[in-house]
Design a protein around this motif. Structure first.
Motif, PDB file in Angstrom:
ATOM      1  N   THR A  71     -43.773  72.618 -57.467  1.00  0.00           N
ATOM      2  CA  THR A  71     -45.156  73.066 -57.357  1.00  0.00           C
ATOM      3  C   THR A  71     -46.094  71.866 -57.384  1.00  0.00           C
ATOM      4  OG1 THR A  71     -44.805  75.262 -58.309  1.00  0.00           O
ATOM      5  CG2 THR A  71     -46.996  74.300 -58.562  1.00  0.00           C
ATOM      6  N   GLY A  72     -47.042  71.841 -56.457  1.00  0.00           N
ATOM      7  CA  GLY A  72     -47.962  70.722 -56.346  1.00  0.00           C
ATOM      8  C   GLY A  72     -47.551  69.694 -55.319  1.00  0.00           C
ATOM      9  N   SER A  73     -46.355  69.849 -54.725  1.00  0.00           N
ATOM     10  CA  SER A  73     -45.905  68.900 -53.705  1.00  0.00           C
ATOM     11  C   SER A  73     -46.772  69.010 -52.453  1.00  0.00           C
ATOM     12  CB  SER A  73     -44.438  69.173 -53.342  1.00  0.00           C
ATOM     13  OG  SER A  73     -43.586  68.967 -54.458  1.00  0.00           O
ATOM     14  N   THR A  74     -46.787  67.932 -51.680  1.00  0.00           N
ATOM     15  CA  THR A  74     -47.593  67.878 -50.459  1.00  0.00           C
ATOM     16  C   THR A  74     -46.679  67.668 -49.259  1.00  0.00           C
ATOM     17  OG1 THR A  74     -49.486  66.951 -51.656  1.00  0.00           O
ATOM     18  CG2 THR A  74     -49.457  66.675 -49.260  1.00  0.00           C
ATOM     19  N   PHE A  75     -46.975  68.411 -48.192  1.00  0.00           N
ATOM     20  CA  PHE A  75     -46.238  68.280 -46.939  1.00  0.00           C
ATOM     21  C   PHE A  75     -47.170  67.748 -45.859  1.00  0.00           C
ATOM     22  CE2 PHE A  75     -44.290  71.776 -49.282  1.00  0.00           C
ATOM     23  CZ  PHE A  75     -42.947  71.430 -49.253  1.00  0.00           C
ATOM     24  N   THR A  76     -46.600  67.010 -44.941  1.00  0.00           N
ATOM     25  CA  THR A  76     -47.354  66.563 -43.790  1.00  0.00           C
ATOM     26  C   THR A  76     -46.698  67.094 -42.524  1.00  0.00           C
ATOM     27  OG1 THR A  76     -48.206  64.626 -42.601  1.00  0.00           O
ATOM     28  CG2 THR A  76     -46.062  64.407 -43.628  1.00  0.00           C
ATOM     29  N   VAL A  77     -47.506  67.406 -41.535  1.00  0.00           N
ATOM     30  CA  VAL A  77     -47.034  67.990 -40.285  1.00  0.00           C
ATOM     31  C   VAL A  77     -47.376  67.049 -39.143  1.00  0.00           C
ATOM     32  CG1 VAL A  77     -47.248  69.940 -38.709  1.00  0.00           C
ATOM     33  CG2 VAL A  77     -47.360  70.321 -41.165  1.00  0.00           C
ATOM     34  N   ARG A  78     -46.416  66.822 -38.269  1.00  0.00           N
ATOM     35  CA  ARG A  78     -46.689  66.043 -37.055  1.00  0.00           C
ATOM     36  C   ARG A  78     -45.942  66.676 -35.888  1.00  0.00           C
ATOM     37  NH1 ARG A  78     -42.667  62.545 -35.446  1.00  0.00           N
ATOM     38  NH2 ARG A  78     -40.947  62.205 -36.907  1.00  0.00           N
ATOM     39  N   THR A  79     -46.521  66.531 -34.704  1.00  0.00           N
ATOM     40  CA  THR A  79     -45.938  67.121 -33.502  1.00  0.00           C
ATOM     41  C   THR A  79     -44.881  66.205 -32.926  1.00  0.00           C
ATOM     42  OG1 THR A  79     -48.063  68.153 -33.024  1.00  0.00           O
ATOM     43  CG2 THR A  79     -46.462  68.074 -31.231  1.00  0.00           C
ATOM     44  N   ARG A  80     -43.830  66.808 -32.404  1.00  0.00           N
ATOM     45  CA  ARG A  80     -42.787  66.030 -31.738  1.00  0.00           C
ATOM     46  C   ARG A  80     -42.390  66.732 -30.461  1.00  0.00           C
ATOM     47  NH1 ARG A  80     -37.679  68.347 -33.077  1.00  0.00           N
ATOM     48  NH2 ARG A  80     -37.782  69.788 -34.826  1.00  0.00           N
ATOM     49  N   GLY A  81     -41.551  66.081 -29.662  1.00  0.00           N
ATOM     50  CA  GLY A  81     -41.260  66.580 -28.324  1.00  0.00           C
ATOM     51  C   GLY A  81     -40.057  67.473 -28.210  1.00  0.00           C
ATOM     52  N   HIS A  82     -39.179  67.525 -29.233  1.00  0.00           N
ATOM     53  CA  HIS A  82     -37.969  68.331 -29.120  1.00  0.00           C
ATOM     54  C   HIS A  82     -37.991  69.452 -30.127  1.00  0.00           C
ATOM     55  CE1 HIS A  82     -36.426  66.145 -32.675  1.00  0.00           C
ATOM     56  NE2 HIS A  82     -37.006  65.103 -32.116  1.00  0.00           N
ATOM     57  N   THR A  83     -37.040  70.376 -30.009  1.00  0.00           N
ATOM     58  CA  THR A  83     -37.056  71.587 -30.827  1.00  0.00           C
ATOM     59  C   THR A  83     -36.116  71.456 -32.007  1.00  0.00           C
ATOM     60  OG1 THR A  83     -35.304  72.575 -29.482  1.00  0.00           O
ATOM     61  CG2 THR A  83     -37.570  72.997 -28.818  1.00  0.00           C
TER      62      THR A  83
ATOM     63  N   SER B   5     -42.529  67.037 -43.230  1.00  0.00           N
ATOM     64  CA  SER B   5     -42.073  65.974 -44.123  1.00  0.00           C
ATOM     65  C   SER B   5     -42.657  66.173 -45.508  1.00  0.00           C
ATOM     66  CB  SER B   5     -42.471  64.595 -43.592  1.00  0.00           C
ATOM     67  OG  SER B   5     -41.898  64.365 -42.319  1.00  0.00           O
ATOM     68  N   LEU B   6     -41.851  65.845 -46.518  1.00  0.00           N
ATOM     69  CA  LEU B   6     -42.269  65.922 -47.907  1.00  0.00           C
ATOM     70  C   LEU B   6     -42.836  64.576 -48.324  1.00  0.00           C
ATOM     71  CD1 LEU B   6     -42.335  67.442 -50.648  1.00  0.00           C
ATOM     72  CD2 LEU B   6     -39.999  66.605 -51.052  1.00  0.00           C
ATOM     73  N   VAL B   7     -44.057  64.559 -48.800  1.00  0.00           N
ATOM     74  CA  VAL B   7     -44.712  63.322 -49.221  1.00  0.00           C
ATOM     75  C   VAL B   7     -44.266  62.990 -50.640  1.00  0.00           C
ATOM     76  CG1 VAL B   7     -46.932  62.174 -49.577  1.00  0.00           C
ATOM     77  CG2 VAL B   7     -46.687  63.883 -47.760  1.00  0.00           C
ATOM     78  N   SER B   8     -43.929  61.744 -50.857  1.00  0.00           N
ATOM     79  CA  SER B   8     -43.501  61.306 -52.184  1.00  0.00           C
ATOM     80  C   SER B   8     -44.655  61.423 -53.177  1.00  0.00           C
ATOM     81  CB  SER B   8     -43.021  59.855 -52.125  1.00  0.00           C
ATOM     82  OG  SER B   8     -44.092  58.994 -51.783  1.00  0.00           O
ATOM     83  N   PRO B   9     -44.364  61.529 -54.470  1.00  0.00           N
ATOM     84  CA  PRO B   9     -45.441  61.653 -55.474  1.00  0.00           C
ATOM     85  C   PRO B   9     -46.454  60.519 -55.408  1.00  0.00           C
ATOM     86  CG  PRO B   9     -43.320  62.181 -56.454  1.00  0.00           C
ATOM     87  CD  PRO B   9     -43.031  61.661 -55.084  1.00  0.00           C
ATOM     88  N   THR B  10     -46.036  59.327 -54.997  1.00  0.00           N
ATOM     89  CA  THR B  10     -46.962  58.199 -54.900  1.00  0.00           C
ATOM     90  C   THR B  10     -47.747  58.205 -53.599  1.00  0.00           C
ATOM     91  OG1 THR B  10     -45.227  56.796 -53.921  1.00  0.00           O
ATOM     92  CG2 THR B  10     -45.437  56.790 -56.336  1.00  0.00           C
ATOM     93  N   GLY B  11     -47.300  59.014 -52.631  1.00  0.00           N
ATOM     94  CA  GLY B  11     -47.985  59.094 -51.354  1.00  0.00           C
ATOM     95  C   GLY B  11     -47.696  57.952 -50.416  1.00  0.00           C
ATOM     96  N   THR B  12     -46.701  57.133 -50.749  1.00  0.00           N
ATOM     97  CA  THR B  12     -46.409  55.951 -49.930  1.00  0.00           C
ATOM     98  C   THR B  12     -45.279  56.184 -48.929  1.00  0.00           C
ATOM     99  OG1 THR B  12     -44.902  55.152 -51.662  1.00  0.00           O
ATOM    100  CG2 THR B  12     -47.214  54.403 -51.747  1.00  0.00           C
ATOM    101  N   SER B  13     -44.524  57.244 -49.081  1.00  0.00           N
ATOM    102  CA  SER B  13     -43.403  57.493 -48.171  1.00  0.00           C
ATOM    103  C   SER B  13     -43.231  58.995 -47.975  1.00  0.00           C
ATOM    104  CB  SER B  13     -42.110  56.892 -48.725  1.00  0.00           C
ATOM    105  OG  SER B  13     -41.780  57.486 -49.978  1.00  0.00           O
ATOM    106  N   THR B  14     -42.442  59.348 -46.958  1.00  0.00           N
ATOM    107  CA  THR B  14     -42.176  60.757 -46.668  1.00  0.00           C
ATOM    108  C   THR B  14     -40.691  60.961 -46.421  1.00  0.00           C
ATOM    109  OG1 THR B  14     -42.552  60.459 -44.296  1.00  0.00           O
ATOM    110  CG2 THR B  14     -44.467  61.085 -45.646  1.00  0.00           C
ATOM    111  N   ILE B  15     -40.245  62.170 -46.638  1.00  0.00           N
ATOM    112  CA  ILE B  15     -38.857  62.554 -46.367  1.00  0.00           C
ATOM    113  C   ILE B  15     -38.898  63.675 -45.335  1.00  0.00           C
ATOM    114  CG2 ILE B  15     -36.726  63.494 -47.312  1.00  0.00           C
ATOM    115  CD1 ILE B  15     -37.564  62.442 -50.034  1.00  0.00           C
ATOM    116  N   GLU B  16     -38.326  63.435 -44.152  1.00  0.00           N
ATOM    117  CA  GLU B  16     -38.320  64.456 -43.109  1.00  0.00           C
ATOM    118  C   GLU B  16     -37.331  65.559 -43.470  1.00  0.00           C
ATOM    119  OE1 GLU B  16     -37.444  64.860 -38.326  1.00  0.00           O
ATOM    120  OE2 GLU B  16     -38.144  62.944 -39.140  1.00  0.00           O
ATOM    121  N   MET B  17     -37.756  66.790 -43.300  1.00  0.00           N
ATOM    122  CA  MET B  17     -36.959  67.945 -43.697  1.00  0.00           C
ATOM    123  C   MET B  17     -36.502  68.692 -42.452  1.00  0.00           C
ATOM    124  SD  MET B  17     -39.698  69.141 -46.613  1.00  0.00           S
ATOM    125  CE  MET B  17     -38.695  70.428 -47.337  1.00  0.00           C
TER     126      MET B  17
END
Length: 432
Positions: free
Chosen positions: A292-304, A254-266
């Protein structure tokens, strides 16, 4: 490129041995006992079975006069196929791993008989293929005896070569569908189309609630989401063995918004993917407007995920057969960097498969540049493998070569090329 690591991802000896002896079992330790693990026996019956197997080992397997004829008898059976020979050699190595002296004696007896049989035919074919238990047992014996040498001497340059090849490929566009890459060593898998892309220096976090631990990751705007996941996992698990990291198919990026309050799943493919006729384009990092400078977050899920990226080794060492195009569940043709033909008689955008284009000078220059970039790592590995770095030969190789020389003397073989061929077939060909 960065090639320093806090810790190289060496396997422990148990895992190392299991993966070499039982690759058909996926390197799972349970494959060491593939039969008894599946027997529906009670605890008492299982103890009795272990006791019987122990007596079988002590009274028969540890008797050379029984074991050698037993192996030779097995090999005369018409139903004793190649996979059976390999499996028996692996089981023997497991049985004698605490008694390598005895395993060495059995190996010498089997090799001596193999050499005697080959002397009447073309002796240079000896040890070239795995046609006997002895040949596979030799490979296993070398694997056991050279483990410490691999870890102390060979492991580092081998991993550095792999890492350098991987990084060199990832520094340029790689088509997730065709497996073609701008930076590769193979003309057949060279990405000839001009792909515009920009390097992005971003950050990755394993937990959105803990933004303190950030990992730098380099992406390309043309990377698919699956390719980006691989790079993010490489950054997060940089000093960990691959076995400790989750498969990229099991995570969400997921891409974290510049404010860090929301994410967009990719995702590689979703409702926003561009569709043209019966073709659907894979989403890229650039599609999601990553900067450049964007932040991503990683989380585990059950499907592929919908798409699995091509194995990097297929780019460096491709198979002769063409790679298949991916097709989504609704029958739509999926493409990433190179759009396939709209009709059967139409060439793909920018060119087709092998033979559709001649390699121009610019592409040859690119291939030569890739080889020149990696030449230092290749030379370093070969110097260690062939013991030319410090002149020290592992004791196991010296012992094996002395045995081969002695067998040549006993067989009255005067052709030095035959003995040299045996040595080449035994270590460089059969092991490395």
């Amino acid at each position: 490129e960065e090639t320093s690591f806090q810790a190289l991802p060496f396997w422990g000896f148990d895992d190392y041995a299991t993966k070499l002896l039982f690759p058909q079992g996926g390197g799972n330790r349970n494959s060491l006992m593939p039969l008894t693990n599946k027997l529906p026996l009670s605890v008492d019956k299982m103890e009795q079975l272990r006791s019987v197997l122990k007596r079988f080992e002590e009274r028969l397997l540890l008797d050379k006069k029984f074991l050698v004829p037993f192996i030779q008898t097995l090999e005369t059976q018409s139903k004793f196929h190649m996979t059976d020979r390999v499996f028996v050699a692996s089981l023997l190595m497991v049985a004698f791993q605490d008694n390598l002296y005895y395993a060495t004696e059995i190996l010498k007896l089997l090799l001596a008989e193999l050499i005697r049989k080959s002397s009447g035919r073309n002796p240079k074919l000896l040890l070239r293929r795995t046609e006997s238990v002895a040949e596979k047992l030799l490979t296993n014996w070398l694997a056991y005896c050279l483990h410490d040498y691999i870890k102390s001497e060979v492991g580092t340059p081998l991993f550095m070569l792999y890492h350098a090849m991987k990084k060199h490929i990832e520094n340029g566009p790689v088509d997730a569908v065709t497996g073609e890459a701008r930076n590769c060593l193979s003309e057949e898998r060279l990405l000839r189309e001009k792909v515009e892309c920009t390097i992005l220096h971003c950050w990755a976090v394993a937990d959105l609630n803990s933004m303190e631990q950030k990992y730098p990751v380099q992406l390309l705007t043309c990377d698919s989401i699956s390719q980006a996941k691989e790079k993010v996992l490489d950054a997060i698990y940089r000093t960990s063995p691959v076995s400790n990291r989750p498969p990229f198919e099991t995570i969400d990026l997921s891409l974290v918004s510049p404010t860090g309050t929301s994410t967009i799943e990719m995702r590689d493919l979703d409702q926003t993917s561009h569709v043209s006729g019966d073709h659907q384009k894979i989403n890229t990092i650039g599609f999601y407007k990553v900067q450049t400078g964007s932040t991503f977050t990683v989380r585990t899920r059950g499907h592929t995920t919908l798409l699995r990226a091509k194995d990097q080794t297929a780019i460096l060492f491709p198979k002769q057969s063409d790679l298949p195009r991916h097709v989504s569940e609704d029958g739509t043709k999926v493409w990433h960097l190179v759009k396939p033909a709209e009709t059967n008689g139409e060439q793909a955008s920018g060119g087709g498969r092998a033979g559709a284009k001649l390699v121009s000078e610019i592409y040859l220059t690119r291939l030569l540049s890739a080889k020149k970039t990696l030449q230092t790592y290749v030379d370093g590995l070969f110097r260690v493998v062939f013991c030319s770095e410090n002149g020290r030969v592992p004791a196991a190789i010296k012992y094996l070569f002395d045995f081969i020389d002695q067998q040549a003397i006993e067989m009255n073989l005067t052709d030095p090329d035959v003995v040299q061929t045996w040595k080449n077939n035994s270590v460089p060909l059969r092991f490395w």
